[in-house]
Write a protein that holds these residues in place. Structure first.
Motif, PDB file in Angstrom:
ATOM      1  N   GLU A  16      87.366 -74.344 -57.128  1.00  0.00           N
ATOM      2  CA  GLU A  16      86.946 -73.352 -56.135  1.00  0.00           C
ATOM      3  C   GLU A  16      88.157 -72.584 -55.607  1.00  0.00           C
ATOM      4  O   GLU A  16      88.133 -71.355 -55.508  1.00  0.00           O
ATOM      5  CB  GLU A  16      86.196 -74.023 -54.980  1.00  0.00           C
ATOM      6  CG  GLU A  16      85.748 -73.033 -53.915  1.00  0.00           C
ATOM      7  CD  GLU A  16      85.175 -73.700 -52.673  1.00  0.00           C
ATOM      8  OE1 GLU A  16      84.413 -73.039 -51.964  1.00  0.00           O
ATOM      9  OE2 GLU A  16      85.499 -74.883 -52.413  1.00  0.00           O
ATOM     10  N   ALA A  17      89.228 -73.293 -55.287  1.00  0.00           N
ATOM     11  CA  ALA A  17      90.443 -72.637 -54.786  1.00  0.00           C
ATOM     12  C   ALA A  17      91.033 -71.697 -55.837  1.00  0.00           C
ATOM     13  O   ALA A  17      91.486 -70.595 -55.508  1.00  0.00           O
ATOM     14  CB  ALA A  17      91.471 -73.681 -54.365  1.00  0.00           C
ATOM     15  N   GLN A  18      91.018 -72.122 -57.085  1.00  0.00           N
ATOM     16  CA  GLN A  18      91.543 -71.273 -58.150  1.00  0.00           C
ATOM     17  C   GLN A  18      90.684 -70.015 -58.331  1.00  0.00           C
ATOM     18  O   GLN A  18      91.221 -68.948 -58.615  1.00  0.00           O
ATOM     19  CB  GLN A  18      91.658 -72.053 -59.457  1.00  0.00           C
ATOM     20  CG  GLN A  18      92.765 -73.090 -59.422  1.00  0.00           C
ATOM     21  CD  GLN A  18      92.853 -73.939 -60.679  1.00  0.00           C
ATOM     22  OE1 GLN A  18      91.998 -73.896 -61.549  1.00  0.00           O
ATOM     23  NE2 GLN A  18      93.910 -74.735 -60.752  1.00  0.00           N
ATOM     24  N   LEU A  19      89.392 -70.133 -58.155  1.00  0.00           N
ATOM     25  CA  LEU A  19      88.531 -68.958 -58.233  1.00  0.00           C
ATOM     26  C   LEU A  19      88.819 -67.987 -57.089  1.00  0.00           C
ATOM     27  O   LEU A  19      88.790 -66.775 -57.273  1.00  0.00           O
ATOM     28  CB  LEU A  19      87.059 -69.366 -58.201  1.00  0.00           C
ATOM     29  CG  LEU A  19      86.496 -69.931 -59.492  1.00  0.00           C
ATOM     30  CD1 LEU A  19      85.121 -70.548 -59.258  1.00  0.00           C
ATOM     31  CD2 LEU A  19      86.406 -68.852 -60.553  1.00  0.00           C
ATOM     32  N   THR A  63      95.869 -90.197 -63.406  1.00  0.00           N
ATOM     33  CA  THR A  63      94.526 -89.704 -63.704  1.00  0.00           C
ATOM     34  C   THR A  63      94.650 -88.403 -64.502  1.00  0.00           C
ATOM     35  O   THR A  63      95.758 -87.922 -64.735  1.00  0.00           O
ATOM     36  CB  THR A  63      93.743 -89.413 -62.409  1.00  0.00           C
ATOM     37  OG1 THR A  63      94.313 -88.256 -61.782  1.00  0.00           O
ATOM     38  CG2 THR A  63      93.775 -90.591 -61.447  1.00  0.00           C
ATOM     39  N   GLU A  64      93.505 -87.828 -64.873  1.00  0.00           N
ATOM     40  CA  GLU A  64      93.545 -86.523 -65.532  1.00  0.00           C
ATOM     41  C   GLU A  64      94.178 -85.463 -64.630  1.00  0.00           C
ATOM     42  O   GLU A  64      94.665 -84.443 -65.100  1.00  0.00           O
ATOM     43  CB  GLU A  64      92.163 -86.089 -66.021  1.00  0.00           C
ATOM     44  CG  GLU A  64      91.096 -86.050 -64.956  1.00  0.00           C
ATOM     45  CD  GLU A  64      90.258 -87.325 -64.933  1.00  0.00           C
ATOM     46  OE1 GLU A  64      90.837 -88.430 -64.836  1.00  0.00           O
ATOM     47  OE2 GLU A  64      89.029 -87.219 -65.007  1.00  0.00           O
ATOM     48  N   GLU A  84     100.650 -80.528 -62.607  1.00  0.00           N
ATOM     49  CA  GLU A  84      99.968 -80.801 -63.880  1.00  0.00           C
ATOM     50  C   GLU A  84      98.460 -80.953 -63.685  1.00  0.00           C
ATOM     51  O   GLU A  84      97.673 -80.651 -64.578  1.00  0.00           O
ATOM     52  CB  GLU A  84     100.547 -82.023 -64.581  1.00  0.00           C
ATOM     53  CG  GLU A  84     100.263 -83.335 -63.855  1.00  0.00           C
ATOM     54  CD  GLU A  84     100.947 -84.536 -64.482  1.00  0.00           C
ATOM     55  OE1 GLU A  84     100.356 -85.144 -65.384  1.00  0.00           O
ATOM     56  OE2 GLU A  84     102.070 -84.855 -64.050  1.00  0.00           O
ATOM     57  N   GLY A  85      98.045 -81.416 -62.501  1.00  0.00           N
ATOM     58  CA  GLY A  85      96.617 -81.525 -62.205  1.00  0.00           C
ATOM     59  C   GLY A  85      95.979 -80.165 -62.026  1.00  0.00           C
ATOM     60  O   GLY A  85      94.866 -79.915 -62.516  1.00  0.00           O
ATOM     61  N   ALA A  86      96.678 -79.263 -61.317  1.00  0.00           N
ATOM     62  CA  ALA A  86      96.173 -77.897 -61.161  1.00  0.00           C
ATOM     63  C   ALA A  86      96.051 -77.229 -62.534  1.00  0.00           C
ATOM     64  O   ALA A  86      95.078 -76.534 -62.825  1.00  0.00           O
ATOM     65  CB  ALA A  86      97.093 -77.098 -60.247  1.00  0.00           C
ATOM     66  N   GLU A  91      92.855 -75.312 -67.242  1.00  0.00           N
ATOM     67  CA  GLU A  91      92.700 -75.261 -68.694  1.00  0.00           C
ATOM     68  C   GLU A  91      91.466 -75.997 -69.220  1.00  0.00           C
ATOM     69  O   GLU A  91      90.976 -75.669 -70.297  1.00  0.00           O
ATOM     70  CB  GLU A  91      93.941 -75.839 -69.373  1.00  0.00           C
ATOM     71  CG  GLU A  91      95.172 -74.978 -69.176  1.00  0.00           C
ATOM     72  CD  GLU A  91      96.425 -75.571 -69.790  1.00  0.00           C
ATOM     73  OE1 GLU A  91      96.410 -76.751 -70.216  1.00  0.00           O
ATOM     74  OE2 GLU A  91      97.443 -74.842 -69.844  1.00  0.00           O
ATOM     75  N   HIS A  92      90.962 -76.986 -68.481  1.00  0.00           N
ATOM     76  CA  HIS A  92      89.908 -77.832 -69.027  1.00  0.00           C
ATOM     77  C   HIS A  92      88.576 -77.809 -68.283  1.00  0.00           C
ATOM     78  O   HIS A  92      87.584 -78.330 -68.796  1.00  0.00           O
ATOM     79  CB  HIS A  92      90.389 -79.289 -69.103  1.00  0.00           C
ATOM     80  CG  HIS A  92      91.520 -79.473 -70.055  1.00  0.00           C
ATOM     81  ND1 HIS A  92      92.821 -79.475 -69.646  1.00  0.00           N
ATOM     82  CD2 HIS A  92      91.528 -79.611 -71.399  1.00  0.00           C
ATOM     83  CE1 HIS A  92      93.604 -79.646 -70.699  1.00  0.00           C
ATOM     84  NE2 HIS A  92      92.845 -79.724 -71.773  1.00  0.00           N
ATOM     85  N   VAL A  93      88.539 -77.260 -67.095  1.00  0.00           N
ATOM     86  CA  VAL A  93      87.297 -77.272 -66.320  1.00  0.00           C
ATOM     87  C   VAL A  93      86.653 -75.887 -66.401  1.00  0.00           C
ATOM     88  O   VAL A  93      87.258 -74.884 -66.004  1.00  0.00           O
ATOM     89  CB  VAL A  93      87.550 -77.679 -64.848  1.00  0.00           C
ATOM     90  CG1 VAL A  93      86.262 -77.598 -64.037  1.00  0.00           C
ATOM     91  CG2 VAL A  93      88.135 -79.086 -64.789  1.00  0.00           C
ATOM     92  N   GLU A  94      85.451 -75.883 -66.925  1.00  0.00           N
ATOM     93  CA  GLU A  94      84.720 -74.627 -67.080  1.00  0.00           C
ATOM     94  C   GLU A  94      84.417 -74.017 -65.716  1.00  0.00           C
ATOM     95  O   GLU A  94      84.102 -74.732 -64.754  1.00  0.00           O
ATOM     96  CB  GLU A  94      83.421 -74.901 -67.828  1.00  0.00           C
ATOM     97  CG  GLU A  94      82.673 -73.659 -68.227  1.00  0.00           C
ATOM     98  CD  GLU A  94      81.456 -73.977 -69.075  1.00  0.00           C
ATOM     99  OE1 GLU A  94      80.461 -73.241 -68.947  1.00  0.00           O
ATOM    100  OE2 GLU A  94      81.492 -74.952 -69.852  1.00  0.00           O
TER     101      GLU A  94
END
Length: 178
Positions: A16-19, A63-64, A84-86, A91-94
């Motif tokens: 959400e924050a990235q959007l 964790t991932e 790395e989590g951000a 890169e991996h969450v639609e």
């Protein structure tokens, strides 16, 4: 302890924050009341110190989202997600189509109407639920999907002085507002 639920909640918040703000390879800090973490994790910590002990013991492994760090501030728990989590979320969450469309509405129209917000909900599920919040609440309306498969969060809307804002809550945190 339900680690998966917490990882999902953190991932949802980072997405959400990235959007809203765009992706940046930097540390993300999320803050949770102990009661919220108890609900998410299925635990019963009585205070921040007990919660820290549980989290540090259960999240020793990476964790991932990377190696998480936990601290407490004024009875809230700060969870630090490394860059790395951000990046992993980016890169991996639609991107959820519903959330993207909702955020775009709020970004392009500062005084969007309840009808415009509801149109987006209706597009994804005609059986969405929109309720007027009780008098004295910090919000005017609460909107959520009948079917949580579309989106599990409660969106609390506030309209004031030509601006419309929303805050997103888990069901348990929403019910605690009431």
């Amino acid at each position: 302890m339900n680690r998966k639920c917490l990882i999902k909640n953190m991932t949802d918040q980072v997405k959400e924050a990235q959007l809203k703000l765009g992706y940046a390879p930097e540390t993300v800090r999320l803050y949770y009341p102990v009661a919220s973490l108890n609900e998410i994790l299925g635990t019963s910590a009585r205070n921040a110190q007990e919660m820290l002990t549980l989290l540090n013991g259960d999240f020793e492994e990476k964790t991932e989202l990377g190696k998480l760090k936990f601290s407490s501030h004024a009875e809230r728990i700060e969870i630090s997600i490394p860059p790395e989590g951000a990046k992993w979320v980016h890169e991996h969450v639609e991107t959820p189509a519903f959330l993207k469309e909702l955020i775009e509405l709020f970004q392009t129209k500062h005084a969007c109407t309840l009808e415009e917000i509801c149109e987006i909900f209706k597009k994804y599920d005609p059986e969405y639920i929109c309720e007027k919040m009780p008098a004295g609440s910090d919000f005017d309306y609460a909107i959520h999907f009948h079917n949580a498969e579309h989106d599990e969060y409660y969106y609390c809307i506030h309209m004031e002085m030509g601006h419309t804002i929303y805050h997103r809550f888990t069901e348990a945190d929403y019910l605690a507002l009431l």
